[in-house]
Motif scaffolding. Structure first.
Motif, short mmCIF file in Angstrom:
data_model
loop_
_atom_site.label_atom_id
_atom_site.label_comp_id
_atom_site.label_asym_id
_atom_site.label_seq_id
_atom_site.Cartn_x
_atom_site.Cartn_y
_atom_site.Cartn_z
N THR A 86 -3.71 -1.51 0.30
CA THR A 86 -3.56 -2.56 1.31
C THR A 86 -4.16 -3.82 0.70
O THR A 86 -4.69 -3.76 -0.41
CB THR A 86 -4.27 -2.17 2.63
OG1 THR A 86 -5.65 -1.91 2.36
CG2 THR A 86 -3.63 -0.94 3.26
N PRO A 87 -4.08 -4.98 1.34
CA PRO A 87 -4.55 -6.20 0.67
C PRO A 87 -5.96 -6.07 0.09
O PRO A 87 -6.92 -5.80 0.80
CB PRO A 87 -4.48 -7.24 1.79
CG PRO A 87 -3.33 -6.78 2.62
CD PRO A 87 -3.44 -5.28 2.63
N PHE A 88 -6.06 -6.20 -1.23
CA PHE A 88 -7.31 -6.18 -1.99
C PHE A 88 -8.05 -4.85 -1.89
O PHE A 88 -9.27 -4.81 -2.13
CB PHE A 88 -8.24 -7.32 -1.55
CG PHE A 88 -7.69 -8.70 -1.73
CD1 PHE A 88 -7.37 -9.17 -3.00
CD2 PHE A 88 -7.46 -9.53 -0.64
CE1 PHE A 88 -6.86 -10.44 -3.17
CE2 PHE A 88 -6.94 -10.80 -0.81
CZ PHE A 88 -6.64 -11.27 -2.07
N ASP A 89 -7.38 -3.78 -1.56
CA ASP A 89 -8.10 -2.52 -1.42
C ASP A 89 -7.18 -1.34 -1.71
O ASP A 89 -5.95 -1.44 -1.58
CB ASP A 89 -8.67 -2.38 0.00
CG ASP A 89 -9.76 -1.33 0.09
OD1 ASP A 89 -10.20 -0.80 -0.95
OD2 ASP A 89 -10.20 -1.03 1.23
N LEU A 90 -7.79 -0.24 -2.11
CA LEU A 90 -7.13 1.05 -2.24
C LEU A 90 -7.87 1.97 -1.28
O LEU A 90 -9.02 2.35 -1.54
CB LEU A 90 -7.19 1.55 -3.68
CG LEU A 90 -6.29 2.73 -4.04
CD1 LEU A 90 -4.82 2.33 -3.94
CD2 LEU A 90 -6.61 3.24 -5.43
N VAL A 91 -7.22 2.30 -0.18
CA VAL A 91 -7.88 3.01 0.91
C VAL A 91 -7.73 4.52 0.72
O VAL A 91 -6.62 5.03 0.52
CB VAL A 91 -7.29 2.60 2.27
CG1 VAL A 91 -7.95 3.36 3.41
CG2 VAL A 91 -7.45 1.09 2.48
N ARG A 92 -8.84 5.22 0.77
CA ARG A 92 -8.83 6.69 0.68
C ARG A 92 -8.60 7.26 2.08
O ARG A 92 -9.31 6.92 3.02
CB ARG A 92 -10.15 7.19 0.10
CG ARG A 92 -10.28 8.70 0.07
CD ARG A 92 -11.56 9.11 -0.61
NE ARG A 92 -11.87 10.51 -0.38
CZ ARG A 92 -12.38 11.33 -1.28
NH1 ARG A 92 -12.63 10.88 -2.49
NH2 ARG A 92 -12.66 12.59 -0.99
#
Length: 920
Positions: free
Chosen positions: A690-696
Motif C-alpha cells: 500500500t502507499p509507502f508500506d508493505l503490510v503483513r
C-alpha cells in the motif's frame, strides 16, 4: 462561559458541507448546486456576523470550480478566507487512500496547501479525511510531514462506541490525534440530530421547541458515551447540503434552554483542536491501517470492492502516475542538469488533470457513467502532457550526444528511470528506413543486415522478435512544417547493462549483404546476414531461461519451477468466474452463484517467438460463461456466451520474473473474473503493498459472522502480493490492479481479481458502463525468490522495475532535425547516471524540481522494518543538501562530500531531501 455539568460541557459546532465533486450527479450538475450554495454562504456570512465560521470540506478545488462561474465574487470570498471565517485546504481533492500512489497523496496535499496560501491564508491544519473508504498505514506520517498533527476520521473502525479522541499511529511510529466521528452520523451528527428531523415538515424549529430540545439532549447523551474530555464537536452539514440560515437562532435557543447544561458555540476545527489539546488524557492507540469491518453504525462500512470496480480507471490512473513519477519528472531533472529548462508548468498541469480523478467516488468507480466518461478525458490529458515531456526531454539528451562517438551511425538510447541498475534483457523497437534491411528485403536469408555496438563499441548480440513494415514516423523540425519517414519497425531483444537513473546509447552499423553470384560456386561469401541462434524452449510445451522453467498444461495452466530453490509451483493461471449482482461499492453474489473454472478447457498453445534471449508463449482459451444474471437476480442465466482469453507469458534469459499479459474479450455481464495462483506454501501470513508500506496480513482471520456486514473477502494492494515459507516465495506484481486475497486453504492460493462487470449505478436505472464489455487487457508478473534474506527490498525492486520499464529514444543517421528550441553543445557522453543509491532497502519515490524552483527534491522511503543507512551519489557536485518535510519546508542542513550525501532512515520512514547542485 461554559455551563457546569458532568461529561461534555461545551460543543464546538462546525458548519461545513461534504462536497463530492461528482458522484450520483455529473460534475456540471453538482457545480450548479455548488455555485448556489456558495452564493448564499457569502450573502449570509456578510450579513450575519454571528454565523462566524465555515469549513470548505478540506479541499480547495471547489473554489476553482466556483470562480470559473463567479469570477466577480473572488474579492468577497477572499475577504472571508483571509479573516479566518472560511477554512480552506489542506487537500486539493479528497482522495481515496488505497487506489492512488503515495506520491499522489503527497502532491494532492502540496497543491491544496499551495492554493490555500495563494488566497492569503494558511491551510486548515487538519487531516480532514472524513468519508474515505478506509485509511492506509502511512497517513499519520504523511500528515505529520505537512505539519498536521491530527486526523478527522470516520470509516475504517469497528464502531463499537469508539472513543471520540484516539491516537492513530502509522507504520513508522508517527502519531496524530484522531478525532473519531461517531459510527452513526459521522460528519453530519448535528445535521441529522438537529436539522434533518424538521426538513420535510410544514412547521419549523420555533413551533417545535420542545422536540428540538429533546433531540439535542439525546444527541448530547449519545456523544457523552464516546467523549474522553469535557468538550465535543458537532458537525453541521452533510453531503452537498446548503447552510442552515437559522443556525444562529438555533444555537441561541439551545443555549438558553434550562434543560441543557452544555454550551454550543459556532466554531471551526482549528479552534476546537486548540481547546481540545489542553484537555487530553490517556487515549486509546490505534495502529497502522484502519480498514476494520463494522460492528455497528448506520453508515459505518468500508466498501471493499471499489478496488475492482471499473478497473480500467485504475489501470489508466497507475499508468499516468508512472509516467509522471518515474519518467516525466526524473527525465526533466536529467535534462535540466544538462541545460534544458525544467518545464514545471507542463508537469504541474499533468498532475492537476490526474489529481482531479482521485476523489474517492471518482477513482473508486462507484459513480454514474457520465462521471467515469469525464475521467477518461482527464486521464488522456495527463498522459498526453507526460508523453510529450518525456519525448522532448529524452530527445534533448539524444540530440546532444557527442557526434564523434556516433561516427555518423543511427543510434538509440535506452533510458532507465529506476534507481536500480538494469542488467538484463530489454525489448527495443528500431525504426529503420523502409525496405533497407535484410529482415524485410531479403527474408529468405532469415537475418538482418545491421550490427549493434554499445557505448564502448563492443558488439551487442540481439534477437529479432518481429517487424512492422511501411509505418509512418512523423517529426516536425523546429521552424518547419511536419515531415514523415516511412520506416520498418523491427522489434529486438538484447542484453543491456544500464546505469541507475540514467541512459546508455547503442549504435547501429548497417551494411549491404554481399553473397554468391548465380552459379559462381567458387566465389567467396564476403558478408552474410546477422544471426544469433539459440532457444529458450526446453521441450514441446516447456521453456527454460536458466532461472525458471515453465511448462504449459493442456488446459492452459502453467507449472513453474524455481530452479534456484528447486521447487515447482503447479496449476498457476487458473481462471475463476462467478456472478456479481452488486454495484460500484460491493460484490454481491446471488443465491445461485455458479462458479466457472478453466479446468479441463482445451488450450491452444503457441510459441509467439523464441530465441536466445526471450521467448513468449501464447495460451488461448475460450470460456463459456452465462450471458448475464436472470431477471430475479437469483442465479446466472442458462444461456452461455463465448469469452475468449489470450495470455502471453514472456521469459527473459536468467530473469526470475515472468511477464504476463492477459487479454479478454468480455461478452458476459454481471460477473467477476479472477486469476488463481495456488502456491502450496506453508505460510500463515502474506504481504500486500500500500502507499509507502508493505503490510503483513494473516491468512486465517477470526470469525466475523456477527459483524454488521459480510466479512471482508479481499484486501487492498497497489502492485505487490507475496507470500513465502522458510525457504521460498512467490510474488504477483500488477499494473493498476488492486483487489486480491490469499485463501485460507491448503493450497494457499493467491486470488487476483481482474475485473467486475456490474449494471447497477447509484440513483439511476443502471447502465452498461460498469459491465466493461469489449476487449480488456491486464498486465502482471510473477516473481520467484528464496526467503533466506529480508524480502522487502527484493519485492519493491522487482515491482519498481516492472512498472517503470524502459524508455527508448532514436537518432537517425545523417542530418539532425531538432524539434524544440532547446539547445546546448553536442558533447554529452553516450552513457551517464544521474543518481545512484547504495542500500536496497531505500526506495526512491520522487526526483523532481522543488516546488519553489530552488533546487531539486529527492524523496525516499525505507521499505523495511529495520533502520537503513544509504548514500546518494549524483552526476553533479552538490552546493547544498538539506532535509525538508513533505511540504518542502527546511528542517535540517545535511553534510555532503562532493557529489554524495549520506542518510539514515528509521523503519518505514519517508525522507525528503532538497539538493542544490554546483553547476559552475
Amino acid at each position: 462561559m461554559s455551563k457546569k455539568g458532568r461529561g461534555i460541557e461545551k460543543i464546538h459546532v462546525v458548519s461545513q458541507t461534504h462536497w463530492d465533486r461528482e458522484w450520483y450527479q455529473d460534475f456540471q450538475g453538482f457545480r450548479a448546486r455548488l455555485v448556489y450554495m456558495i452564493d448564499e454562504l457569502l450573502d449570509h456570512m456578510e450579513n450575519d456576523s454571528e454565523y462566524k465560521y465555515y469549513t470548505m470540506d478540506g479541499q480547495t478545488i471547489v473554489l476553482d470550480d466556483y470562480l470559473e462561474i463567479r469570477p466577480e465574487n473572488r474579492g468577497r470570498l477572499e475577504a472571508l478566507i483571509r479573516s479566518g471565517r472560511i477554512a480552506i485546504g489542506p487537500w486539493y481533492v479528497m482522495p481515496d487512500e488505497f487506489l492512488v500512489s503515495g506520491e499522489s497523496l503527497i502532491r494532492n496535499l502540496q497543491k491544496g496547501m499551495a492554493q490555500s496560501r495563494e488566497w492569503g491564508t494558511e491551510p486548515m491544519k487538519s487531516g480532514f479525511i472524513v468519508d474515505i473508504f478506509g485509511h492506509n498505514s502511512q497517513m499519520p506520517q504523511i500528515l505529520q510531514g505537512f505539519g498536521i498533527d491530527n486526523a478527522v476520521l470516520f470509516r475504517g473502525f469497528e464502531g463499537d462506541a469508539d472513543p471520540s479522541e484516539i491516537w492513530w499511529e502509522g507504520a513508522d511510529g508517527s502519531r496524530v490525534l484522531g478525532l473519531k466521528l461517531d459510527e452513526d452520523r459521522s460528519y453530519s451528527d448535528f445535521y441529522f440530530s438537529v436539522r434533518w428531523p424538521f426538513f420535510d415538515r410544514d412547521d419549523d424549529y420555533a413551533g417545535n421547541r420542545e422536540e428540538l430540545i429533546r433531540r439535542v439532549q439525546e444527541w448530547i447523551a449519545y456523544k457523552n458515551k464516546r467523549s474522553t474530555t469535557t468538550i465535543g464537536i458537532g458537525m453541521d452539514g452533510v453531503d452537498h447540503v446548503e447552510i442552515e440560515p437559522q443556525l444562529t437562532w438555533l444555537l441561541k435557543t439551545i443555549n438558553a434552554a434550562e434543560e441543557i447544561d452544555v454550551e454550543l458555540v459556532h466554531s471551526s476545527l482549528e479552534l476546537y483542536l486548540e481547546e481540545l489539546r489542553g484537555k487530553l488524557g490517556d487515549l486509546r492507540v490505534y495502529k497502522g491501517e484502519q480498514k476494520a469491518l463494522a460492528l455497528n453504525g448506520v453508515n459505518n462500512w468500508v466498501p471493499e470492492n471499489t478496488l475492482s470496480s471499473r478497473v480500467h480507471l485504475k489501470q489508466h490512473n497507475q499508468h499516468c502516475e508512472n509516467l509522471l513519477e518515474k519518467w516525466a519528472e526524473p527525465l526533466g531533472v536529467m535534462a535540466s542538469l544538462e541545460g534544458r529548462a525544467y518545464l514545471k508548468a507542463f508537469i504541474d498541469k499533468a498532475w492537476e488533470h490526474l489529481l482531479q480523478n482521485h476523489p474517492h467516488d471518482s477513482i473508486c468507480g462507484c459513480s454514474i457513467d457520465q462521471v467515469h466518461r469525464d475521467m477518461m478525458y482527464r486521464f488522456d490529458q495527463s498522459r498526453l502532457i507526460s508523453e510529450q515531456m518525456i519525448k522532448e526531454q529524452a530527445l534533448f539528451i539524444v540530440d546532444h550526444l557527442r557526434a564523434a562517438d556516433l561516427n555518423g551511425n543511427q543510434a538509440f538510447t535506452v533510458f532507465n528511470g529506476s534507481q536500480f541498475a538494469v542488467n538484463g534483457i530489454a525489448t527495443v523497437e528500431l525504426p529503420l528506413p523502409a525496405g533497407e534491411d535484410a529482415a524485410v528485403a531479403m527474408r529468405a536469408l532469415e537475418g538482418t543486415s545491421f550490427r549493434i555496438f554499445d557505448h564502448e563499441h563492443r558488439e551487442v548480440p540481439y534477437q529479432l522478435l518481429g517487424a512492422r513494415t511501411n509505418s509512418v514516423s512523423r517529426f516536425r523540425p523546429y521552424r518547419e512544417l511536419p515531415r514523415a519517414d516511412i520506416v520498418d519497425r523491427l522489434r529486438i531483444a538484447l542484453p543491456v547493462d544500464l546505469p541507475a537513473m540514467g541512459y546508455s546509447t547503442f549504435t547501429l552499423e548497417k551494411y549491404t549483404i554481399e553473397n554468391h553470384a548465380p552459379l559462381a560456386y567458387s566465389a567467396p561469401k564476403l558478408i552474410g546476414p546477422v544471426r544469433f541462434p539459440g532457444s529458450l524452449q526446453a521441450g514441446e510445451n516447456c521453456w527454460n531461461n536458466g532461472r525458471v522453467e515453465v511448462t504449459v498444461g493442456a488446459s492452459g495452466m502453467i507449472d513453474v519451477t524455481d530452479l534456484q530453490c528447486d521447487h515447482t509451483y503447479r496449476g498457476l493461471l487458473l481462471i475463476e468466474d462467478e456472478a456479481d449482482i452488486g454495484d460500484g461499492w460491493s460484490h454481491i453474489a446471488p443465491v445461485g452463484n455458479a462458479k466457472f473454472r478453466s479446468t479441463g478447457l482445451a488450450a491452444v498453445v503457441a510459441a509467439e517467438h523464441d530465441g536466445p534471449y526471450q521467448a513468449t508463449i501464447r495460451i488461448q482459451l475460450t470460456l463459456q460463461l452465462p450471458r448475464s444474471i436472470n431477471k430475479q437476480e437469483t442465479s446466472r442465466s442458462e444461456e452461455l456466451v463465448d469469452v475468449p482469453v489470450v495470455t502471453y507469458i514472456t521469459l527473459k534469459k536468467d530473469d526470475p520474473v515472468l511477464y504476463c499479459r492477459t487479454e479478454i474479450m468480455n461478452t458476459a455481464r454481471d460477473h467477476r473474473l479472477k486469476l488463481l495462483f495456488p502456491t502450496g506454501l506453508a505460510a500463515d501470513h502474506y504481504y500486500t503493498s500500500t502507499p509507502f508500506d508493505l503490510v503483513r496480513r494473516p491468512i486465517s482471520v477470526a470469525d466475523q459472522s456477527h459483524y454488521l456486514r459480510k466479512p471482508f473477502e479481499v484486501v487492498p494492494h497497489n502492485g505487490i502480493v507475496a507470500l513465502h515459507d522458510q525457504d521460498k516465495g512467490i510474488a504477483v506484481y500488477t499494473k493498476g490492479l488492486h483487489e486480491a486475497a490469499v485463501r485460507d486453504q491448503a493450497e494457499r492460493t493467491i486470488a487476483l481479481t481482474l475485473y467486475r462487470s456490474t449494471h447497477k449505478e447509484v440513483m439511476t436505472d443502471g447502465s452498461d458502463g460498469g459491465q466493461l464489455l469489449g476487449t480488456l487487457a491486464f498486465e502482471y508478473a510473477l516473481g520467484f525468490f528464496g526467503a533466506d534474506q529480508p524480502i522487502e527490498a527484493r519485492l519493491w525492486r522487482e515491482h519498481q522495475q516492472f512498472v517503470t520499464g524502459l524508455q527508448t529514444a532514436h537518432r537517425k543517421s545523417g542530418k539532425l532535425y531538432k524539434e524544440t528550441p532547446h539547445s546546448r553543445a553536442e558533447d554529452l557522453p553516450l552513457r551517464k547516471s544521474y543518481l545512484s543509491l547504495s542500500g536496497d532497502g531505500m526506495i526512491v519515490s520522487a526526483f523532481k524540481l522543488a516546488a519553489d524552483r530552488n533546487g531539486y527534491i529527492v524523496r525516499l522511503f525505507n521499505c523495511g522494518s529495520d533502520q537503513q543507512e544509504a548514500a546518494l551519489t549524483f552526476a553533479s557536485p552538490l552546493a547544498s543538501a538539506a532535509l525538508v518535510n513533505l511540504d518542502e519546508a527546511h528542517q535540517e542542513t545535511l553534510p555532503f562530500n562532493g557529489n554524495a550525501v549520506k542518510l539514515t532512515a528509521g523503519p518505514k520512514q519517508i525522507i525528503t531531501l532538497r539538493l542544490v547542485f554546483d553547476n559552475g
